[in-house]
Write a protein that holds these residues in place. Structure first.
Motif, mmCIF file in Angstrom:
data_model
loop_
_atom_site.group_PDB
_atom_site.id
_atom_site.type_symbol
_atom_site.label_atom_id
_atom_site.label_comp_id
_atom_site.label_asym_id
_atom_site.label_seq_id
_atom_site.Cartn_x
_atom_site.Cartn_y
_atom_site.Cartn_z
ATOM 1 N N ILE A 119 0.843 -1.204 0.000
ATOM 2 C CA ILE A 119 0.000 0.000 0.000
ATOM 3 C C ILE A 119 0.878 1.254 0.000
ATOM 4 C CG2 ILE A 119 -1.908 -1.071 1.259
ATOM 5 C CD1 ILE A 119 -0.717 0.396 3.801
ATOM 6 N N MET A 120 0.212 2.382 -0.158
ATOM 7 C CA MET A 120 0.881 3.667 0.107
ATOM 8 C C MET A 120 0.287 4.209 1.397
ATOM 9 S SD MET A 120 1.008 5.460 -3.619
ATOM 10 C CE MET A 120 -0.573 4.822 -4.119
ATOM 11 N N VAL A 121 1.118 4.802 2.224
ATOM 12 C CA VAL A 121 0.574 5.389 3.457
ATOM 13 C C VAL A 121 0.739 6.902 3.416
ATOM 14 C CG1 VAL A 121 0.983 3.332 4.863
ATOM 15 C CG2 VAL A 121 2.700 5.116 4.797
ATOM 16 N N GLY A 122 -0.219 7.576 4.036
ATOM 17 C CA GLY A 122 -0.203 9.040 4.026
ATOM 18 C C GLY A 122 -0.908 9.605 2.810
ATOM 19 N N LEU A 123 -1.781 8.796 2.198
ATOM 20 C CA LEU A 123 -2.558 9.270 1.039
ATOM 21 C C LEU A 123 -3.574 10.320 1.491
ATOM 22 C CD1 LEU A 123 -3.389 5.779 -0.505
ATOM 23 C CD2 LEU A 123 -2.271 7.636 -1.772
ATOM 24 N N PRO A 124 -3.942 11.218 0.598
ATOM 25 C CA PRO A 124 -5.054 12.090 0.953
ATOM 26 C C PRO A 124 -6.292 11.237 1.235
ATOM 27 C CG PRO A 124 -4.340 12.450 -1.338
ATOM 28 C CD PRO A 124 -3.410 11.476 -0.738
ATOM 29 N N PHE A 125 -7.118 11.658 2.131
ATOM 30 C CA PHE A 125 -8.376 11.000 2.550
ATOM 31 C C PHE A 125 -8.144 9.730 3.378
ATOM 32 C CE2 PHE A 125 -8.871 12.306 -2.024
ATOM 33 C CZ PHE A 125 -9.483 13.525 -1.795
ATOM 34 N N GLN A 126 -6.899 9.279 3.524
ATOM 35 C CA GLN A 126 -6.661 8.004 4.219
ATOM 36 C C GLN A 126 -6.664 8.224 5.744
ATOM 37 O OE1 GLN A 126 -2.637 6.474 3.870
ATOM 38 N NE2 GLN A 126 -3.404 4.464 3.251
ATOM 39 N N THR A 127 -7.296 7.291 6.459
ATOM 40 C CA THR A 127 -7.313 7.388 7.923
ATOM 41 C C THR A 127 -6.459 6.268 8.527
ATOM 42 O OG1 THR A 127 -9.197 5.897 8.090
ATOM 43 C CG2 THR A 127 -9.704 8.257 7.878
ATOM 44 N N ILE A 128 -6.188 6.402 9.825
ATOM 45 C CA ILE A 128 -5.453 5.357 10.552
ATOM 46 C C ILE A 128 -6.232 4.035 10.467
ATOM 47 C CG2 ILE A 128 -4.859 4.616 12.924
ATOM 48 C CD1 ILE A 128 -2.808 6.541 11.886
ATOM 49 N N ASP A 129 -7.552 4.162 10.566
ATOM 50 C CA ASP A 129 -8.419 2.997 10.468
ATOM 51 C C ASP A 129 -8.240 2.264 9.132
ATOM 52 O OD1 ASP A 129 -10.043 2.626 12.717
ATOM 53 O OD2 ASP A 129 -11.765 2.361 11.339
ATOM 54 N N ASN A 130 -8.104 3.048 8.048
ATOM 55 C CA ASN A 130 -7.881 2.460 6.717
ATOM 56 C C ASN A 130 -6.591 1.641 6.716
ATOM 57 O OD1 ASN A 130 -8.936 5.478 4.977
ATOM 58 N ND2 ASN A 130 -10.136 3.673 5.519
ATOM 59 N N ILE A 131 -5.546 2.201 7.311
ATOM 60 C CA ILE A 131 -4.248 1.498 7.291
ATOM 61 C C ILE A 131 -4.323 0.227 8.150
ATOM 62 C CG2 ILE A 131 -1.743 1.692 7.695
ATOM 63 C CD1 ILE A 131 -2.057 4.731 7.278
ATOM 64 N N ALA A 132 -5.039 0.332 9.282
ATOM 65 C CA ALA A 132 -5.222 -0.866 10.126
ATOM 66 C C ALA A 132 -5.928 -1.947 9.295
ATOM 67 C CB ALA A 132 -6.025 -0.515 11.373
ATOM 68 N N ASP A 133 -6.933 -1.549 8.515
ATOM 69 C CA ASP A 133 -7.635 -2.514 7.648
ATOM 70 C C ASP A 133 -6.701 -3.085 6.578
ATOM 71 O OD1 ASP A 133 -10.174 -2.603 8.757
ATOM 72 O OD2 ASP A 133 -10.832 -0.806 7.687
ATOM 73 N N ASP A 134 -5.831 -2.228 6.030
ATOM 74 C CA ASP A 134 -4.872 -2.699 5.020
ATOM 75 C C ASP A 134 -3.979 -3.798 5.592
ATOM 76 O OD1 ASP A 134 -5.804 -0.828 3.197
ATOM 77 O OD2 ASP A 134 -4.243 0.645 3.671
ATOM 78 N N ILE A 135 -3.503 -3.551 6.809
ATOM 79 C CA ILE A 135 -2.620 -4.533 7.458
ATOM 80 C C ILE A 135 -3.361 -5.863 7.608
ATOM 81 C CG2 ILE A 135 -1.465 -5.086 9.657
ATOM 82 C CD1 ILE A 135 -0.735 -2.066 9.856
ATOM 83 N N LEU A 136 -4.622 -5.780 8.038
ATOM 84 C CA LEU A 136 -5.407 -7.010 8.211
ATOM 85 C C LEU A 136 -5.724 -7.661 6.867
ATOM 86 C CD1 LEU A 136 -7.713 -5.849 11.141
ATOM 87 C CD2 LEU A 136 -5.828 -7.506 11.244
ATOM 88 N N PHE A 137 -5.928 -6.831 5.846
ATOM 89 C CA PHE A 137 -6.160 -7.362 4.500
ATOM 90 C C PHE A 137 -4.956 -8.197 4.053
ATOM 91 C CE2 PHE A 137 -5.280 -6.902 -0.054
ATOM 92 C CZ PHE A 137 -6.467 -7.321 -0.639
ATOM 93 N N LEU A 138 -3.753 -7.642 4.209
ATOM 94 C CA LEU A 138 -2.536 -8.352 3.773
ATOM 95 C C LEU A 138 -2.365 -9.648 4.564
ATOM 96 C CD1 LEU A 138 -0.215 -5.228 3.410
ATOM 97 C CD2 LEU A 138 -1.113 -6.634 1.539
ATOM 98 N N LYS A 139 -2.728 -9.587 5.832
ATOM 99 C CA LYS A 139 -2.635 -10.797 6.668
ATOM 100 C C LYS A 139 -3.679 -11.824 6.216
ATOM 101 C CE LYS A 139 -2.182 -12.621 11.223
ATOM 102 N NZ LYS A 139 -1.563 -13.847 10.783
ATOM 103 N N ASN A 140 -4.896 -11.351 5.987
ATOM 104 C CA ASN A 140 -5.974 -12.291 5.628
ATOM 105 C C ASN A 140 -5.756 -12.962 4.281
ATOM 106 O OD1 ASN A 140 -7.272 -11.872 7.989
ATOM 107 N ND2 ASN A 140 -8.653 -10.290 7.198
ATOM 108 N N ILE A 141 -5.153 -12.251 3.318
ATOM 109 C CA ILE A 141 -4.912 -12.930 2.040
ATOM 110 C C ILE A 141 -3.606 -13.727 2.099
ATOM 111 C CG2 ILE A 141 -6.295 -11.313 0.636
ATOM 112 C CD1 ILE A 141 -3.647 -10.180 -0.443
ATOM 113 N N ASP A 142 -2.971 -13.718 3.267
ATOM 114 C CA ASP A 142 -1.784 -14.539 3.522
ATOM 115 C C ASP A 142 -0.681 -14.258 2.491
ATOM 116 O OD1 ASP A 142 -0.447 -16.374 5.056
ATOM 117 O OD2 ASP A 142 -1.191 -18.129 3.971
#
Ligand code: 5AD
Ligand code: SF4
Ligand code: FES
Length: 384
Positions: free
Chosen positions: A223-246
């Protein structure tokens, strides 16, 4: 009273501070993280707590993948892209750019540099096009690299979304790893940073990652972090997304604005660059703690913000560095974002420069090894 009373403000500050530290300490010692835990870690704002997080990630890195940095020679072989991502400097809509495609000989020469210098592998990266001519060209290059090196050098592709047949064909010709960043796992945000049309479809991107895994690639995303409109919650979801797709490999970096892109108009709403940098490092550290044995790249974009950014990421859990081996005459035309480092330095200079910096940080370079994702090896063995 024998001692001076502690001023109330300092006292309450230290109580709050200690409470925050205890909370972080407690989270880091848990077996797994909830989304709230991840958000708490991403929200760390002081140096001491950040260092506690990085130290934990580094300790896990040493235990699971060692303190070895593997080199991937990065060949940016074409900046021709059919897509128009709103953040990217080489988008098709940027007409100020000189389009280029390296010749097969130039690509093989760059690969030869990596091979002779005992880089374990190369990454062939390009803009995204899917014409039969392009697909054939990549296929021929893969076969030639396999022939010249007797399959000794690992080949990673990063050429965007392609059909499953194309992915299969390239796999059969020798590619073993594929990088395709999801950019953001939040569909709403995805369409704020990409045009809303059939060429930029979120579901297709997720599907492409599934196809790559099914075919047998070591699959990387990020992912890219620090995007416009992006929240901390979004990044937390990204981390879980990467984990969930293994996922087997992750490459992530800070978003950096580029004046010739539509997203540039949001520049005043961005968090400061140094905060984007810290956020990227925290994301790397959390992923290392959560996904212990994956390969985690230290993105070049980190060095656009901090001259020692890539080395600092190694101490926060990253274990892959991608020295640029693209011929210098093309580097200015592969400007994905502003202040991209090393545009004037050739492959020899970057090698020497990175070697010295990595040694300074106490890491070892894994010369002559593919440096496969241990996560992938484990995943494959458990399939048997
Ligand atoms: N800032 C940071 N990273 C960028 N990329 C593209 N544009 C930018 C930018 N402005 C990254 C994307 C893409 C990778 C090749 O480069 O994440 O997947
Ligand atoms: Fe093309 Fe990739 Fe840039 Fe999007 S991010 S415009 S797909 S090179
Ligand atoms: Fe390229 Fe330092 S890494 S010049």
């Amino acid at each position: 009273m024998g001692s001076n009373p502690v001023p109330a403000t300092i006292f309450s500050f230290s109580v709050i501070y200690n409470r925050a530290y205890m909370q972080i300490y407690k989270i880091l010692n848990q077996g797994s993280f909830s989304k709230d835990d991840i958000a708490t870690l991403l929200s760390i704002h002081n140096d001491a707590d950040r260092n506690t997080l990085y130290k934990k990630a580094y300790q896990i890195k040493k235990q699971f993948v060692g303190n070895i940095a593997y080199f991937r020679g990065l060949i940016e072989f074409s900046n021709i892209c059919a897509k128009n991502c709103l953040y990217c400097g080489i988008r098709s809509g940027n007409t100020k750019l000189k389009k280029y495609e390296m010749t097969t000989k130039e690509i093989l020469d760059a690969m030869d540099f990596a091979w002779k210098n005992r880089y374990g592998s190369v990454v062939l990266q390009s803009g995204e096009i899917s014409t039969p001519k392009f697909v054939d060209k990549v296929d021929t290059i893969l076969q030639k690299i396999m022939d010249t090196t007797n399959g000794e050098i690992g080949i990673t592709l990063s050429c965007g979304e392609q059909t499953k047949e194309t992915y299969k064909r390239w796999f059969e010709s020798g590619a073993r790893r594929y990088l395709l960043r999801i950019e953001t796992s939040n569909k709403n945000l995805y369409y704020k940073i990409h045009p809303k049309d059939e060429y930029h479809c979120f579901e297709n991107r997720v599907n492409a990652l599934k196809n790559l895994k099914e075919i047998g690639y070591q699959t990387g995303s990020g992912i890219m972090v620090g995007l416009p409109f992006q929240t901390i919650d979004n990044i937390a979801d990204d981390i879980l997304f990467l984990k969930n797709i293994d996922i087997d490999m992750v490459g992530l970096g800070p978003y950096i604005e580029h004046s010739e892109t539509p997203l540039y108009k949001e520049k005043n709403s961005l968090i400061p660059r140094i905060e984007r940098f810290n956020l990227a490092l925290k994301t790397i550290a959390i992923l290392r703690i959560l996904m212990k044995d994956i390969n985690l790249a230290s993105a070049t974009a980190l060095q656009a913000i901090d001259p020692e950014g890539r080395e600092k990421a190694l101490l926060a859990g990253a274990n892959i560095i991608m020295p640029n081996i693209t011929p210098t005459k093309y580097r200015d035309d592969y400007l994905l974002y502003e202040d991209k480092p090393c545009t004037g330095e050739d492959a020899v200079l970057c090698k020497g420069c990175l070697e010295a910096r990595i040694a300074k940080y106490g890491e070892i370079i894994g010369y002559g090894e593919w440096g496969d994702s241990k996560h992938f090896d484990k995943r494959k063995n458990s399939d048997k």
